[in-house]
Each structure stands twice: as C-alpha cells, then as structure tokens.
Design a protein around this motif. Structure first.
Motif, PDB file in Angstrom:
ATOM      1  N   ARG A   1      46.513  39.456  46.380  1.00  0.00           N
ATOM      2  CA  ARG A   1      46.298  39.053  47.776  1.00  0.00           C
ATOM      3  C   ARG A   1      47.626  38.704  48.426  1.00  0.00           C
ATOM      4  NH1 ARG A   1      43.446  40.580  50.919  1.00  0.00           N
ATOM      5  NH2 ARG A   1      42.761  38.719  51.999  1.00  0.00           N
TER       6      ARG A   1
ATOM      7  N   GLN B   1      41.164  42.808  50.417  1.00  0.00           N
ATOM      8  CA  GLN B   1      40.239  41.969  49.662  1.00  0.00           C
ATOM      9  C   GLN B   1      39.245  42.792  48.858  1.00  0.00           C
ATOM     10  OE1 GLN B   1      38.443  38.797  51.914  1.00  0.00           O
ATOM     11  NE2 GLN B   1      36.825  38.491  50.420  1.00  0.00           N
ATOM     12  N   TRP B   2      38.734  43.904  49.442  1.00  0.00           N
ATOM     13  CA  TRP B   2      37.715  44.684  48.725  1.00  0.00           C
ATOM     14  C   TRP B   2      38.289  45.323  47.460  1.00  0.00           C
ATOM     15  CZ3 TRP B   2      37.720  49.822  47.479  1.00  0.00           C
ATOM     16  CH2 TRP B   2      38.630  50.641  48.138  1.00  0.00           C
TER      17      TRP B   2
ATOM     18  N   VAL C   1      40.721  43.908  45.571  1.00  0.00           N
ATOM     19  CA  VAL C   1      40.803  42.809  44.607  1.00  0.00           C
ATOM     20  C   VAL C   1      39.419  42.546  44.031  1.00  0.00           C
ATOM     21  CG1 VAL C   1      41.411  40.380  44.266  1.00  0.00           C
ATOM     22  CG2 VAL C   1      42.790  41.801  45.803  1.00  0.00           C
ATOM     23  N   GLU C   2      38.403  42.537  44.896  1.00  0.00           N
ATOM     24  CA  GLU C   2      37.023  42.332  44.438  1.00  0.00           C
ATOM     25  C   GLU C   2      36.577  43.459  43.510  1.00  0.00           C
ATOM     26  OE1 GLU C   2      35.086  41.968  48.204  1.00  0.00           O
ATOM     27  OE2 GLU C   2      35.419  39.806  48.287  1.00  0.00           O
TER      28      GLU C   2
END
Length: 201
Positions: A105, A111-112, A114-115
């Motif tokens: 991050r 973010q998607w 990393v998720e």
C-alpha cells in the motif's frame, strides 16, 4: 521468503509443495489440490522473480521441511529468532504478511491487488479462475515486491547465491522509525550483522 513474496498465512506456507507452483504460468496455488477452501481463503498468486530461485527444489514433499519431513509449526523457532534479533514479543509469523501488505500500500499498489494477495473477499474470487492467466494479474503487487527486494539487494547484497541455506530475520526496523514507513523485514544469514545505523529494536 515464501511469506514475504506471497503474503500467505503461516499454515499455507507450511503446506506449500512443488506441485502447487507452475513455472510455465508463473503462478502459485496456495490451496493444495483436494483441500477444501475455508473462510481463511488461500488464493492463487503470481510467482515473483525474487521468489523463483528459492523454489527450485522439486524433490521435496514440502518446501518448508526438517530433514525432508514436513514441519507442523514454526511458532517456537520463529519466537527464538525474534528473541535472538531482540524484537518485541508481538512479532509473529503473521507479521511478515502484515508487513508486506503495508509495504505494498505504501508503494501505491491498488487495494484490490493487495486484497487479492491476502485472499480477501473484496478481491472477487469468482473471476480469479480466469484472471490469473492474464499477463497483468496482480502485476503492480508483483512489481512492488520485486522492487522491494531489489532495493534490499542493492543495500545488503544478494542473498540468493547459496549463502541463504540457513535464512533468518536479521533486523526489523520498528513502525515509525525514521525512514521506515512500515515494518521492513531485512533477510540475512547466520552471523550477518546489519550496519550500526540500523535499529535492532
């Protein structure tokens, strides 16, 4: 190295076997064939350039082993490494996962993505079965991981040259230390001492 390059949970790391790694597609299936997915979802993640040399062995049952036998838990040995490095007791195997999620991050990875590495629902698991074959599947995360290790190599030298036969965490600058930005894990070898300017807290 597996934890830092896949963001996998400790159990998934201990289960990882050569059959789960596709060098052709450059993918790692963190969930072994035949194992039912649980709410602690194990995703498919790209094989980073950094991790590839560490997964050369194909004649082992599991990559993490003790004299060829699978390891059930690393809690005691990890705790011993934490004590030896004089780190806080709350540093656990999960710290590797959290460290790299924070680092990705910090480096601007969406973010998607990393998720997706973490196996979180928001990443859209239904599309994973098709998306994983796309050349740009989680590519920003992969690029960030590889550049993170390239920066470490530039500063501390190459540890994938055979001197990593007994890897250990050698120092971990604490969150909030000058210039850290996140918990940064530096990997070394037995006897390796970080520069005097590096915090050992």
């Amino acid at each position: 190295m597996i934890g830092l390059n896949t963001l996998a949970r400790p159990d998934a790391i201990l289960d990882l076997a050569p059959a789960q790694v596709s060098r052709t597609d450059r993918l790692i299936e963190l969930n072994p064939a035949g194992r039912r997915q649980t709410k602690k979802y194990r995703p498919v993640v790209p094989l980073t350039t950094t991790l590839a040399p560490y997964l050369q062995a194909v004649d082992v049952i599991r990559y993490v082993n003790w004299f060829g036998k699978p390891v059930r838990s690393i809690k005691r040995s990890f705790a011993a490494a934490v004590r030896a490095a004089r780190l806080p007791k709350d540093v656990t195997p999960y710290s590797l996962r959290h460290t790299m999620a924070t680092e990705l991050r910090r480096r601007g990875v969406p973010q998607w993505e990393v998720e997706g590495f973490l196996g979180h629902k928001a990443a859209g698991r239904v599309t994973e079965s098709y998306a994983k074959y796309s050349p740009d599947y989680l590519s920003k995360a992969v690029q960030a991981i590889d550049s993170y290790f390239a920066e470490l190599e530039a500063k501390f030298g190459n540890r994938a040259d055979g001197s990593m036969s007994q890897p250990r965490a050698s120092c971990v600058p604490p969150i909030g230390s000058p210039g850290s930005g996140s918990l940064a894990v530096l990997v070394g070898v037995r006897g390796f001492e970080p520069p005097a300017s590096t915090s050992r807290t």
